[in-house]
Structure formats: C-alpha cells, structure tokens
Design a protein around this motif. Structure first.
Motif, short mmCIF file in Angstrom:
data_model
loop_
_atom_site.label_atom_id
_atom_site.label_comp_id
_atom_site.label_asym_id
_atom_site.label_seq_id
_atom_site.Cartn_x
_atom_site.Cartn_y
_atom_site.Cartn_z
N ARG A 47 7.17 4.38 3.41
CA ARG A 47 6.38 3.25 3.91
C ARG A 47 5.25 3.73 4.82
NH1 ARG A 47 8.61 0.71 1.58
NH2 ARG A 47 10.03 -0.90 2.25
N ALA A 48 4.07 3.21 4.58
CA ALA A 48 2.94 3.45 5.49
C ALA A 48 3.23 2.76 6.82
CB ALA A 48 1.66 2.90 4.89
N GLY A 73 5.24 8.69 5.73
CA GLY A 73 4.73 7.55 6.52
C GLY A 73 3.30 7.80 6.96
N ARG A 123 -5.77 6.09 -1.08
CA ARG A 123 -5.38 5.17 -2.14
C ARG A 123 -6.60 4.50 -2.75
NH1 ARG A 123 -0.77 2.20 -3.30
NH2 ARG A 123 -1.15 0.24 -4.33
N VAL A 179 -2.26 5.08 5.45
CA VAL A 179 -2.80 5.00 4.09
C VAL A 179 -4.25 4.54 4.22
CG1 VAL A 179 -2.76 3.70 1.92
CG2 VAL A 179 -0.65 4.69 2.82
N VAL A 213 1.92 7.46 -2.68
CA VAL A 213 3.02 7.06 -1.80
C VAL A 213 3.01 7.91 -0.53
CG1 VAL A 213 5.55 6.95 -1.61
CG2 VAL A 213 4.42 6.33 -3.76
N PRO A 214 2.99 7.28 0.64
CA PRO A 214 3.00 8.03 1.90
C PRO A 214 4.39 8.57 2.19
CG PRO A 214 2.98 5.67 2.33
CD PRO A 214 2.95 5.81 0.84
N CYS A 217 0.81 -1.22 0.00
CA CYS A 217 0.00 0.00 0.00
C CYS A 217 0.85 1.28 0.00
CB CYS A 217 -0.95 0.00 1.19
SG CYS A 217 -2.16 -1.32 1.06
N SER A 218 2.15 1.12 -0.11
CA SER A 218 3.04 2.28 -0.15
C SER A 218 3.57 2.53 -1.55
CB SER A 218 4.24 2.07 0.80
OG SER A 218 3.78 1.86 2.11
N ARG A 219 3.08 1.75 -2.53
CA ARG A 219 3.61 1.85 -3.89
C ARG A 219 2.48 2.09 -4.88
NH1 ARG A 219 7.80 -3.26 -4.00
NH2 ARG A 219 9.42 -2.21 -2.81
#
Ligand SMILES: Cc1cc2nc3c(=O)[nH]c(=O)nc-3n(C[C@H](O)[C@H](O)[C@H](O)COP(=O)(O)OP(=O)(O)OC[C@H]3O[C@@H](n4cnc5c(N)ncnc54)[C@H](O)[C@@H]3O)c2cc1C
Length: 200
Positions: free
Chosen positions: A51-52, A96, A81, A99, A92-93, A32-34
């Motif tokens: 990265r979340a 951080g 997202r 998300v 992208v977070p 979920c970070s991409r």
C-alpha cells in the motif's frame, strides 16, 4: 527515524510546491497501489497487501525533481505510475511510501511533420498521441493492446511491443525511442537529457 516521521518531514518539504498535488485518502491509496497483476493467481496474494502511504501528482518537471530529491533525502521509496495497466505489479509500492502519478504531465511538446519525430511528456496517453498524429496523416506504428489508456512513459518503462510489432519490431528497436529525460533519485535531483539512444 521511523517511516511515519519521514513521511511527516517529506510532507513539510513538499507543502510549498504549487504544481504538486498530494493525496492520502484511503481509497485513492488503495487504487494507486494496484495494477493489472490481478490476472495472476501467483502475484495476487503476494501483492495485495502492498500500500502507498502518499500519492503525488506533479504537473511540471521541476516538481518531479523536487519530489525525487525530497524522497531521497527522507529515505521514502518512490514508485512511478502511468495508467497502471502493467501485468506484473511493476506499479505496486512494495515498500509503501510515495506513488507518483504521471497524469499531470501529458503534453505533446513537439512534433516534426517532416520526420514524424515527436516529443511528449511521460503521462501522455498513447490514444491522445495517436489522435494528434492522425491530424497530420500519421499514426503510431507500435502500440500495446492497452493503448486507449496506457501512457507513453509506462509503455517505454514497462512495455515491449504489441500491435504493429510483426511489421515494425519492438519498442527497443532502432528508430522508435530516440531520447529520454531522466530524473535520478538523488538529494540534488536534476533532469538529465539522454539523446540518441543506441539500440541494444
Ligand atoms: C490486457 C492487457 C494487454 C496488454 N498488452 C500489452 C501489449 O500488447 N504490449 C505490451 O508491451 N504490454 C502490454 N500490456 C502491459 C501494459 O498495458 C503496457 O506495457 C502499457 O504500455 C503500460 O503502460 P501504463 O501507462 O499502464 O504503465 P504502468 O503500468 O503505469 O507502468 C509500467 C511500468 O513503468 C513504470 N513507469 C511508468 N511511467 C514511468 C515514467 N514516466 N518513468 C519511469 N518509469 C515509469 C512504472 O513504475 C511501472 O514499472 C498489457 C496489459 C494488459 C492488462
């Protein structure tokens, strides 16, 4: 307050919300970070480390309001997202934090067969909407080429045009987007209705 403390307090505030799933499994945080930024050799090294720290999936507007308010209260960044097909790292977070997935909000709320005006929740996939419209002898006239997976919310917030644009123009042209419900990032977040959006 450190981010770790803020996340702990945030989780406590969110624990009682029944229509909100929270996840922190490392594989899910990574996924979920991409988004589709990995087409870009420039963006890939810049964004790969982001990265979340927590992923949420609200299933009602009320849960989105409570989530936004709690993130604002604890100073935790919130990144929305849809299907994550954006090309530029929009999902992208970077700092951080949280998300929020819109996949729990997928309903087609209203369809007027006379005017063709349709009201959907943000996580509604464009392909599902198109399927539904075809049952009424209608179809979407403007789609991203990722229409099989992309969401309506993601197309509105991150897209511009695509299949149909040569004939019908772009997303922000008159008649395409007529209104929005907006939840602000404030400690008393409430959903606002914006109707009759003017074309730019
Ligand atoms: C191969 C390929 C082809 C593409 N072709 C096209 C094309 O033809 N036309 C085009 O316009 N784009 C295109 N794109 C870009 C992208 O696929 C589309 O813009 C798509 O509509 C994005 O939808 P999504 O659900 O994946 O959004 P996401 O990638 O999940 O989100 C996009 C942005 O919108 C924000 N967002 C998502 N939902 C919400 C919400 N409910 N509220 C507020 N913000 C929100 C996200 O934070 C992010 O900033 C393409 C991408 C790829 C990889």
């Amino acid at each position: 307050m450190t981010r770790a403390d803020a996340l702990l307090a945030l989780r406590q505030d969110l624990a009682h919300i029944s229509d909100l799933d929270l996840q922190d499994e490392p594989g899910q945080l990574l996924r979920c970070s991409r988004d589709a930024y990995d087409y870009s050799p420039v963006l890939t090294p810049k964004l790969a480390g982001a990265r979340a720290q927590l992923v949420s999936r609200p299933q009602s507007v009320a849960a989105v309001e409570q989530l936004a308010a709690a993130c604002a209260k604890h100073g935790v960044p919130l990144t929305v997202r849809g299907a994550g097909t954006g090309n530029y790292g929009q999902c992208v977070p970077l700092e951080g934090g949280m998300v929020m997935l819109t996949t729990g909000l997928q309903r087609i709320r209203k369809f007027d067969p006379v005017t063709g005006v349709v009201t959907v929740e943000p996580g509604c996939q464009m392909s599902h909407l198109d399927q539904e419209l075809r049952r009424h002898q209608r179809e979407l006239r403007l789609l991203p080429s990722t229409w099989r997976s992309a969401t309506v919310g993601g197309f509105v917030a991150g897209g511009s045009g695509g299949i149909g644009s040569i004939r019908w123009g772009f997303l922000r042209d008159p008649g395409h987007l007529l209104g929005l419900e907006v939840v602000p990032m404030t400690t008393d977040a409430h959903c606002h209705q914006l109707d009759e959006i003017e074309a730019e």
